[in-house]
Scaffold this motif. Sequence first.
Motif, short mmCIF file in Angstrom:
data_model
loop_
_atom_site.label_atom_id
_atom_site.label_comp_id
_atom_site.label_asym_id
_atom_site.label_seq_id
_atom_site.Cartn_x
_atom_site.Cartn_y
_atom_site.Cartn_z
N LEU A 52 0.81 -1.22 0.00
CA LEU A 52 0.00 0.00 0.00
C LEU A 52 0.85 1.28 0.00
N VAL A 53 2.15 1.13 0.19
CA VAL A 53 3.05 2.29 0.13
C VAL A 53 3.02 2.83 -1.29
N PRO A 54 2.79 4.12 -1.45
CA PRO A 54 2.63 4.68 -2.80
C PRO A 54 3.92 4.67 -3.63
N ARG A 55 3.72 4.70 -4.94
CA ARG A 55 4.78 4.88 -5.96
C ARG A 55 5.87 3.81 -5.95
N GLN A 56 5.48 2.58 -5.72
CA GLN A 56 6.45 1.49 -5.81
C GLN A 56 6.35 0.87 -7.20
N THR A 57 7.47 0.42 -7.70
CA THR A 57 7.47 -0.29 -8.98
C THR A 57 7.12 -1.76 -8.74
#
Length: 160
Positions: free
Chosen positions: A61-66
Amino acid sequence: MGEWNDFYLAVASASAALTGLIFVGVSINLTKILSIRGLVDRALLSIVLLLTVLVLSILFLVPRQTVETEGFIILVGGTVSWLGIFRLDLNTIKNKEQPHLRQYFFNMLIDQLATIGFILAGIAMVANWPMSPYWIVPAIIVSIVKAVFDGWALLVEINR
């Protein structure tokens, strides 16, 4: 991976609630669980499965992960979970009585399917294989179903 947020939010919520239920089941039947060899490990096993699902869902849920970053996270988390569960399974098999050994080998197979599923999903995501984010879904489902059956045994079957 933003389109997966709702899925991981639902999975995190469900696994957190089920983990709590396992703790309640263990606390209600603690004396009986402690008196039967192998049940403490079975309870811990179900908690590890659910915590793996919970922690991975929260990390996703951590944003902006590839996809590759999430693959690395699941590869590490799945490997740690697999090592812990494999050790618990081996310990339980070592202490099981012969009539129950066949049933426990089936339980061990399900545990291994769940945790190896996480490792395979991690490899697929790191390698950026097509449809790789979908590979985690079976591992999550098998983990939750196995933990629920273990929870049922700890809450209900133990009192038969």
